[in-house]
Design a protein around this motif. Structure first.
Motif, PDB file in Angstrom:
ATOM      1  N   GLU A   4     -90.733 -66.271  31.677  1.00 30.94           N
ATOM      2  CA  GLU A   4     -90.435 -67.308  32.655  1.00 30.94           C
ATOM      3  C   GLU A   4     -90.635 -68.689  32.056  1.00 30.94           C
ATOM      4  N   ASN A   5     -89.857 -69.630  32.566  1.00 32.22           N
ATOM      5  CA  ASN A   5     -90.036 -71.033  32.222  1.00 32.22           C
ATOM      6  C   ASN A   5     -91.026 -71.667  33.179  1.00 32.22           C
ATOM      7  N   VAL A   6     -91.709 -72.709  32.716  1.00 31.78           N
ATOM      8  CA  VAL A   6     -92.516 -73.548  33.585  1.00 31.78           C
ATOM      9  C   VAL A   6     -91.797 -74.887  33.717  1.00 31.78           C
ATOM     10  N   ILE A   7     -92.129 -75.606  34.763  1.00 32.98           N
ATOM     11  CA  ILE A   7     -91.522 -76.910  35.022  1.00 32.98           C
ATOM     12  C   ILE A   7     -92.408 -77.980  34.396  1.00 32.98           C
ATOM     13  N   LEU A   8     -91.884 -78.646  33.370  1.00 35.15           N
ATOM     14  CA  LEU A   8     -92.615 -79.742  32.753  1.00 35.15           C
ATOM     15  C   LEU A   8     -92.547 -80.945  33.691  1.00 35.15           C
ATOM     16  N   VAL A   9     -93.675 -81.653  33.830  1.00 33.64           N
ATOM     17  CA  VAL A   9     -93.733 -82.803  34.730  1.00 33.64           C
ATOM     18  C   VAL A   9     -94.468 -83.956  34.057  1.00 33.64           C
ATOM     19  N   ASN A  10     -94.250 -85.155  34.600  1.00 31.83           N
ATOM     20  CA  ASN A  10     -95.073 -86.286  34.184  1.00 31.83           C
ATOM     21  C   ASN A  10     -96.265 -86.359  35.146  1.00 31.83           C
ATOM     22  N   GLU A  11     -97.122 -87.349  34.974  1.00 35.64           N
ATOM     23  CA  GLU A  11     -98.330 -87.427  35.800  1.00 35.64           C
ATOM     24  C   GLU A  11     -98.046 -87.730  37.267  1.00 35.64           C
ATOM     25  N   ASP A  13     -95.822 -86.014  38.856  1.00 38.24           N
ATOM     26  CA  ASP A  13     -95.249 -84.736  39.288  1.00 38.24           C
ATOM     27  C   ASP A  13     -93.728 -84.771  39.365  1.00 38.24           C
ATOM     28  N   GLU A  14     -93.109 -85.624  38.575  1.00 35.69           N
ATOM     29  CA  GLU A  14     -91.644 -85.661  38.491  1.00 35.69           C
ATOM     30  C   GLU A  14     -91.197 -84.714  37.385  1.00 35.69           C
ATOM     31  N   PRO A  15     -90.270 -83.782  37.691  1.00 35.67           N
ATOM     32  CA  PRO A  15     -89.805 -82.831  36.672  1.00 35.67           C
ATOM     33  C   PRO A  15     -89.126 -83.547  35.506  1.00 35.67           C
ATOM     34  N   ILE A  16     -89.465 -83.118  34.286  1.00 36.82           N
ATOM     35  CA  ILE A  16     -88.847 -83.721  33.100  1.00 36.82           C
ATOM     36  C   ILE A  16     -88.223 -82.661  32.188  1.00 36.82           C
ATOM     37  N   GLY A  17     -88.236 -81.402  32.622  1.00 38.25           N
ATOM     38  CA  GLY A  17     -87.612 -80.348  31.832  1.00 38.25           C
ATOM     39  C   GLY A  17     -88.242 -79.001  32.104  1.00 38.25           C
ATOM     40  N   LEU A  18     -87.731 -77.997  31.395  1.00 38.62           N
ATOM     41  CA  LEU A  18     -88.251 -76.632  31.481  1.00 38.62           C
ATOM     42  C   LEU A  18     -88.666 -76.185  30.086  1.00 38.62           C
ATOM     43  N   MET A  19     -89.626 -75.265  30.018  1.00 44.85           N
ATOM     44  CA  MET A  19     -90.076 -74.722  28.739  1.00 44.85           C
ATOM     45  C   MET A  19     -90.614 -73.314  28.974  1.00 44.85           C
ATOM     46  N   PRO A  20     -90.398 -72.393  28.036  1.00 44.20           N
ATOM     47  CA  PRO A  20     -91.006 -71.070  28.186  1.00 44.20           C
ATOM     48  C   PRO A  20     -92.529 -71.191  28.362  1.00 44.20           C
ATOM     49  N   LYS A  27     -98.442 -75.481  23.200  1.00 43.39           N
ATOM     50  CA  LYS A  27     -98.305 -76.911  22.890  1.00 43.39           C
ATOM     51  C   LYS A  27     -99.115 -77.804  23.830  1.00 43.39           C
ATOM     52  N   ALA A  28     -99.761 -77.217  24.823  1.00 44.32           N
ATOM     53  CA  ALA A  28    -100.581 -77.954  25.793  1.00 44.32           C
ATOM     54  C   ALA A  28     -99.776 -79.036  26.522  1.00 44.32           C
ATOM     55  N   VAL A  29     -98.551 -78.687  26.914  1.00 45.50           N
ATOM     56  CA  VAL A  29     -97.656 -79.623  27.596  1.00 45.50           C
ATOM     57  C   VAL A  29     -97.945 -79.580  29.108  1.00 45.50           C
ATOM     58  N   LEU A  30     -97.992 -80.755  29.741  1.00 45.35           N
ATOM     59  CA  LEU A  30     -98.249 -80.834  31.176  1.00 45.35           C
ATOM     60  C   LEU A  30     -97.117 -80.155  31.953  1.00 45.35           C
ATOM     61  N   HIS A  31     -97.511 -79.226  32.833  1.00 46.12           N
ATOM     62  CA  HIS A  31     -96.528 -78.513  33.651  1.00 46.12           C
ATOM     63  C   HIS A  31     -97.102 -78.246  35.036  1.00 46.12           C
ATOM     64  N   ARG A  32     -96.192 -77.936  35.949  1.00 45.20           N
ATOM     65  CA  ARG A  32     -96.550 -77.710  37.347  1.00 45.20           C
ATOM     66  C   ARG A  32     -97.133 -76.308  37.520  1.00 45.20           C
ATOM     67  N   ALA A  33     -98.151 -76.220  38.362  1.00 40.82           N
ATOM     68  CA  ALA A  33     -98.788 -74.942  38.672  1.00 40.82           C
ATOM     69  C   ALA A  33     -99.313 -75.011  40.111  1.00 40.82           C
ATOM     70  N   PHE A  34     -99.865 -73.889  40.581  1.00 40.36           N
ATOM     71  CA  PHE A  34    -100.470 -73.887  41.911  1.00 40.36           C
ATOM     72  C   PHE A  34    -101.631 -72.907  41.964  1.00 40.36           C
ATOM     73  N   SER A  35    -102.532 -73.162  42.895  1.00 41.59           N
ATOM     74  CA  SER A  35    -103.683 -72.299  43.166  1.00 41.59           C
ATOM     75  C   SER A  35    -103.771 -72.088  44.675  1.00 41.59           C
ATOM     76  N   VAL A  36    -103.840 -70.825  45.092  1.00 42.08           N
ATOM     77  CA  VAL A  36    -103.913 -70.474  46.505  1.00 42.08           C
ATOM     78  C   VAL A  36    -105.320 -69.993  46.846  1.00 42.08           C
ATOM     79  N   PHE A  37    -105.859 -70.529  47.938  1.00 45.92           N
ATOM     80  CA  PHE A  37    -107.151 -70.107  48.478  1.00 45.92           C
ATOM     81  C   PHE A  37    -106.905 -69.492  49.843  1.00 45.92           C
TER      82      PHE A  37
END
Length: 177
Positions: A4-11, A13-20, A27-37
């Protein structure tokens, strides 16, 4: 299975691309994620212990589920999808806040994520996916906070950060679900 690709974002939270996914973690690239409680009517949080074959943080305790949004998927849609895939149930979710963290792991991978934190309510037993989850349990947040202080190596990096920075915010929202 295709990675799967992750959504690369800037600080912001604007999408700037996709990456595996693995490349983003290498590469420690900033990407979007989520945590559910997920909370129950007794005020307990459903924790999961990550499966032993996870590529990082195996067998550590963490929030109910977490992952990465897919391209075109809302945060809530992603949270519901992954909750069903990992824990085997569906419930309504409410987005609370987001934050950025960076956590390197011993295996050379780094989580650098803009993490969207969501909450929901559920009172039944999960039907865990053993490929994703080794175990689960209910714990009161005050017990979790105490156990993190006493046994920090038993918990994932992002879970400890959420509990350290946002414990009061989570507690304030528990009654609003």
């Amino acid at each position: 299975m295709k990675e799967e690709n992750v959504i690369l974002v800037n600080e912001a939270d604007e999408p700037i691309g996709l990456m595996p996914k693995m490349e983003a973690h290498e590469k420690a690239v900033l990407h979007r994620a989520f945590s559910v409680f997920i909370m129950n009517d007794s005020g307990q949080t459903m924790l999961q212990q990550r499966a032993k074959d996870k590529y990082h943080s195996p067998l550590l305790w963490t929030n109910t589920c977490c992952s990465h949004q897919r391209d075109g998927e809302s945060n809530i849609e992603a949270g519901k999808r992954r909750l069903s895939e990992e824990m085997g149930f569906e419930t309504e979710l409410k987005e609370l806040f987001s934050f950025i963290y960076k956590a390197p792991f011993d295996n050379g991978l780094t989580e650098h994520e803009l993490d969207h934190v969501m909450m929901g309510k559920y009172n039944l037993l999960p039907k865990i996916n053993p490929d994703e989850v080794a175990d689960w349990k209910w714990m009161h947040p005050s017990e979790i906070k105490k156990d993190i202080a006493e046994n920090p190596d038993n918990y994932t990096a992002w879970f400890k950060i959420i509990f350290e920075r946002f414990y009061n915010h989570i507690m304030d929202n528990t009654d609003k679900l």
